[in-house]
Motif scaffolding. Structure first.
Motif, PDB file in Angstrom:
ATOM      1  N   ALA A 151      -8.466  10.489   0.986  1.00 27.58           N
ATOM      2  CA  ALA A 151      -9.140   9.603   1.117  1.00 27.58           C
ATOM      3  C   ALA A 151      -9.599  10.952   0.405  1.00 27.58           C
ATOM      4  N   SER A 152     -11.040  10.324  -0.940  1.00 29.51           N
ATOM      5  CA  SER A 152     -11.863  10.445  -1.575  1.00 29.51           C
ATOM      6  C   SER A 152     -12.467  10.776  -0.803  1.00 29.51           C
ATOM      7  N   LYS A 153     -14.377  11.336  -0.873  1.00 29.67           N
ATOM      8  CA  LYS A 153     -15.073  11.835  -0.139  1.00 29.67           C
ATOM      9  C   LYS A 153     -15.378  10.625  -0.089  1.00 29.67           C
ATOM     10  N   ASP A 154     -15.335   9.209  -0.898  1.00 30.07           N
ATOM     11  CA  ASP A 154     -15.972   8.065  -0.596  1.00 30.07           C
ATOM     12  C   ASP A 154     -15.407   7.015   0.386  1.00 30.07           C
ATOM     13  N   GLY A 155     -14.286   7.981   1.129  1.00 29.63           N
ATOM     14  CA  GLY A 155     -12.848   7.053   1.681  1.00 29.63           C
ATOM     15  C   GLY A 155     -12.217   5.931   1.253  1.00 29.63           C
ATOM     16  N   LYS A 156     -12.089   6.464  -0.088  1.00 30.60           N
ATOM     17  CA  LYS A 156     -10.745   5.797  -1.064  1.00 30.60           C
ATOM     18  C   LYS A 156      -9.619   6.466  -1.250  1.00 30.60           C
ATOM     19  N   ILE A 157      -8.659   5.606  -1.341  1.00 30.13           N
ATOM     20  CA  ILE A 157      -7.144   5.743  -1.000  1.00 30.13           C
ATOM     21  C   ILE A 157      -6.461   5.440  -2.985  1.00 30.13           C
ATOM     22  N   ALA A 158      -7.656   4.406  -2.941  1.00 28.20           N
ATOM     23  CA  ALA A 158      -6.416   4.525  -4.830  1.00 28.20           C
ATOM     24  C   ALA A 158      -7.455   3.851  -5.682  1.00 28.20           C
ATOM     25  N   LEU A 159      -7.794   4.384  -7.092  1.00 23.07           N
ATOM     26  CA  LEU A 159      -8.997   4.138  -7.692  1.00 23.07           C
ATOM     27  C   LEU A 159      -8.452   2.862  -8.026  1.00 23.07           C
ATOM     28  N   GLY A 189       3.810   0.768   5.488  1.00 21.67           N
ATOM     29  CA  GLY A 189       4.616  -0.718   4.853  1.00 21.67           C
ATOM     30  C   GLY A 189       4.732  -0.981   3.551  1.00 21.67           C
ATOM     31  N   PHE A 190       5.693  -2.341   3.288  1.00 23.52           N
ATOM     32  CA  PHE A 190       5.577  -2.902   2.337  1.00 23.52           C
ATOM     33  C   PHE A 190       5.540  -2.550   1.150  1.00 23.52           C
ATOM     34  N   ASN A 191       4.034  -2.867   0.763  1.00 19.65           N
ATOM     35  CA  ASN A 191       3.367  -2.115  -0.094  1.00 19.65           C
ATOM     36  C   ASN A 191       3.496  -1.431  -0.668  1.00 19.65           C
ATOM     37  N   THR A 192       3.212  -0.036  -0.234  1.00 18.14           N
ATOM     38  CA  THR A 192       3.765   0.679  -0.337  1.00 18.14           C
ATOM     39  C   THR A 192       4.704   1.299  -0.517  1.00 18.14           C
ATOM     40  N   VAL A 193       5.999   1.010  -0.396  1.00 20.56           N
ATOM     41  CA  VAL A 193       7.277   1.222  -1.085  1.00 20.56           C
ATOM     42  C   VAL A 193       7.140   0.961  -2.329  1.00 20.56           C
ATOM     43  N   LYS A 194       6.484  -0.617  -2.250  1.00 15.04           N
ATOM     44  CA  LYS A 194       6.807  -0.965  -3.549  1.00 15.04           C
ATOM     45  C   LYS A 194       5.972  -0.402  -4.662  1.00 15.04           C
ATOM     46  N   ILE A 195       4.507   0.201  -4.937  1.00 14.66           N
ATOM     47  CA  ILE A 195       3.634   0.370  -5.113  1.00 14.66           C
ATOM     48  C   ILE A 195       3.904   2.403  -6.043  1.00 14.66           C
ATOM     49  N   ASP A 196       4.443   2.733  -4.338  1.00 17.31           N
ATOM     50  CA  ASP A 196       4.676   4.087  -4.206  1.00 17.31           C
ATOM     51  C   ASP A 196       5.513   4.393  -4.236  1.00 17.31           C
ATOM     52  N   ASN A 197       7.125   3.806  -4.582  1.00 18.22           N
ATOM     53  CA  ASN A 197       8.317   4.555  -4.407  1.00 18.22           C
ATOM     54  C   ASN A 197       8.323   5.884  -3.671  1.00 18.22           C
ATOM     55  N   ALA A 300      -2.899   0.951   2.775  1.00 15.50           N
ATOM     56  CA  ALA A 300      -4.578   0.247   3.343  1.00 15.50           C
ATOM     57  C   ALA A 300      -4.253  -1.273   4.765  1.00 15.50           C
ATOM     58  N   ILE A 301      -2.976  -1.505   4.188  1.00 12.76           N
ATOM     59  CA  ILE A 301      -3.271  -2.623   5.422  1.00 12.76           C
ATOM     60  C   ILE A 301      -2.514  -2.784   6.335  1.00 12.76           C
ATOM     61  N   THR A 302      -1.553  -2.058   6.651  1.00 17.55           N
ATOM     62  CA  THR A 302      -1.164  -1.204   7.709  1.00 17.55           C
ATOM     63  C   THR A 302      -1.388  -0.474   8.871  1.00 17.55           C
ATOM     64  N   LEU A 303      -2.472   0.612   7.768  1.00 19.28           N
ATOM     65  CA  LEU A 303      -3.015   1.016   9.079  1.00 19.28           C
ATOM     66  C   LEU A 303      -4.400   0.873   9.520  1.00 19.28           C
ATOM     67  N   SER A 304      -4.740  -0.381   8.370  1.00 20.17           N
ATOM     68  CA  SER A 304      -5.733  -1.317   8.851  1.00 20.17           C
ATOM     69  C   SER A 304      -5.288  -2.057  10.365  1.00 20.17           C
ATOM     70  N   ASN A 327     -15.784   1.218  -6.783  1.00 21.50           N
ATOM     71  CA  ASN A 327     -14.636  -0.328  -7.310  1.00 21.50           C
ATOM     72  C   ASN A 327     -13.133   0.435  -6.720  1.00 21.50           C
ATOM     73  N   ALA A 328     -13.410   1.467  -6.394  1.00 19.13           N
ATOM     74  CA  ALA A 328     -11.873   1.840  -5.674  1.00 19.13           C
ATOM     75  C   ALA A 328     -11.422   1.495  -4.802  1.00 19.13           C
ATOM     76  N   LEU A 329     -10.379   1.131  -4.118  1.00 24.95           N
ATOM     77  CA  LEU A 329      -9.896   0.672  -3.683  1.00 24.95           C
ATOM     78  C   LEU A 329     -10.075   1.667  -1.919  1.00 24.95           C
ATOM     79  N   ASP A 330     -10.402   1.042  -0.974  1.00 23.74           N
ATOM     80  CA  ASP A 330     -10.656   1.766   0.401  1.00 23.74           C
ATOM     81  C   ASP A 330      -9.606   1.801   1.352  1.00 23.74           C
TER      82      ASP A 330
END
Ligand code: AOF
Ligand code: ZN
Length: 363
Positions: A151-159, A189-197, A300-304, A327-330
């Motif tokens: 995560a970034s210093k402010d706890g984000k994993i993506a812009l 999770g499913f979305n990580t495969v979909k987005i990050d491959n 984020a969904i899986t970790l949460s 505005n970035a993703l937590d």
């Protein structure tokens, strides 16, 4: 004992679900005469490997240092307590207890009853920490579930949702591959495969790539041909990938996956009961397949889901000094944030990034 710990680490990633163990024998002057370690699951135990490397018979003034209590049951390889006693080892210094129900101090008692001088707990914390995965499985008969995120210093994993920026540097990347190597399975999770491959393989300098069991979590199973062309479903390790779904996952979509040659593991927990889902996964992986650890890398969904159902046993958090802004993703949803911490964290500085890791404690 510090040297024995170094020897134990030579088994890093190769001993699962067995522990990493190192052993050595010193003579009356304290000089090392022989060394050994447990190289792989099913291979000779560290004590036996060390005895085999002895250039001369054991003398009563020799001392064995071993990072884990010697086993006292036959197992697949024979009891180390028998091997030590019959080799004439008269002094044994032990690092950590073997928490397996059949051991747990029995090895120490057996050695003492045979007239061996035994000292325990030397570098005990370090020896115990090395095998945090083995210890957890020995105590609970379940796989250890660790979450990992950067995560970034402010706890984000993506812009933002579709825009994954590089968060941490190459030193952190190397560290991730070392930890991946230690774990027996890696999940996303499913979305990580979909987005990050992601490849989710283990890639380390000078070592050919390898792959642990890869788990893709999905309740809805909205797989299409685009999804099935992702790396985890098409690379040389595709047979190590499975989709993990729930009791209420659609049967027709499960059929579709199976017809496409994808392994599907359906749990009996319903998608709404996340605690039951993660618990069943830990139990089944360990009891059915001897998989003692799961390294979950997102998103984020899986970790949460894991944090909110209090299912994480361990956490690795890489923090970069970058700030992504509001505005970035937590990394974690609002409920998960601040609901837990790492107990007695260990820290490592990796370039500009910082890794904190250890057991998870819920607040
Ligand atoms: C030791 N030294 O180096 C290791 C130990 O099936 P086996 O025979 O390999 O036995 C596995 C058990 O032995 C394992 O569950 C753990 O309790 C212990 N591992 N013990 O004295 C070793 N690897
Ligand atoms: Zn043994």
């Amino acid at each position: 004992m510090a040297r024995a710990l170094e020897l134990a680490k030579r088994g890093w990633g190769a001993t699962n679900p067995n522990p990493m163990v190192g052993a050595l024998i010193v003579d009356k002057n304290g000089d090392i005469v022989a060394e050994g370690y447990h190289a792989a699951d099913g291979a000779a135990h560290a004590e036996v490997a060390c005895l085999k490397n002895m250039p001369r018979p054991v003398e009563p003034t020799d001392t064995m240092y071993v990072t884990l209590e010697p086993c006292s049951t036959k197992g697949r390889t024979g009891a180390c307590t028998d091997a030590l006693i019959s080799a004439g080892v008269k002094n044994v210094v032990i690092g950590a207890t073997d928490f397996s129900p059949e051991h747990s101090g029995r090895g120490v008692e057996i050695l003492k009853a045979a007239g061996v001088n035994v000292e325990t707990g030397v570098l005990g914390r370090e020896c115990e920490d090395l095998n945090f995965i083995f210890n957890h499985a020995a105590k609970t008969s379940k796989a250890l579930l660790a979450i990992k995120y950067a995560a970034s210093k402010d706890g984000k994993i993506a812009l933002d949702d579709g825009n994954r920026a590089h968060i941490t540097g190459k030193e952190a990347m190397h560290s991730v591959h070392e930890w991946r190597a230690l774990f027996s399975s890696i999940g996303v999770g499913f979305n990580t495969v979909k987005i990050d491959n992601p490849a989710l393989t283990v890639r380390r300098d000078g070592i050919p790539p390898s792959c642990r069991q890869r788990l893709i979590f999905s309740a809805e199973l909205n797989f299409d041909f685009d999804m099935l062309s992702k790396r985890v479903f098409t690379d040389e390790f595709e047979d190590k990938t499975r989709v993990v779904c729930c009791a209420d996952s659609p049967a027709d979509k499960m059929d579709f996956l199976r017809r496409c040659g994808v392994r599907v593991m359906q749990l009996s927990a319903p998608s709404a009961d996340r605690a039951a889902f993660w618990n069943e996964l830990k139990e089944r992986l360990f009891s059915e397949e001897r998989i003692s650890s799961i390294y979950v890398e997102g998103g984020a969904i899986t970790l949460s889901s894991i944090i909110n159902s209090r299912s994480a046993d361990y956490a690795f958090v890489y923090q970069s000094p970058k700030v992504f802004g509001e505005n970035a993703l937590d990394a974690l949803d609002e409920r998960a944030r601040g609901s837990w911490k790492i107990r007695n964290p260990k820290f490592e500085l990796l370039g500009l990034d910082k890794l904190s890791y250890g057991e998870v404690e819920y607040l």
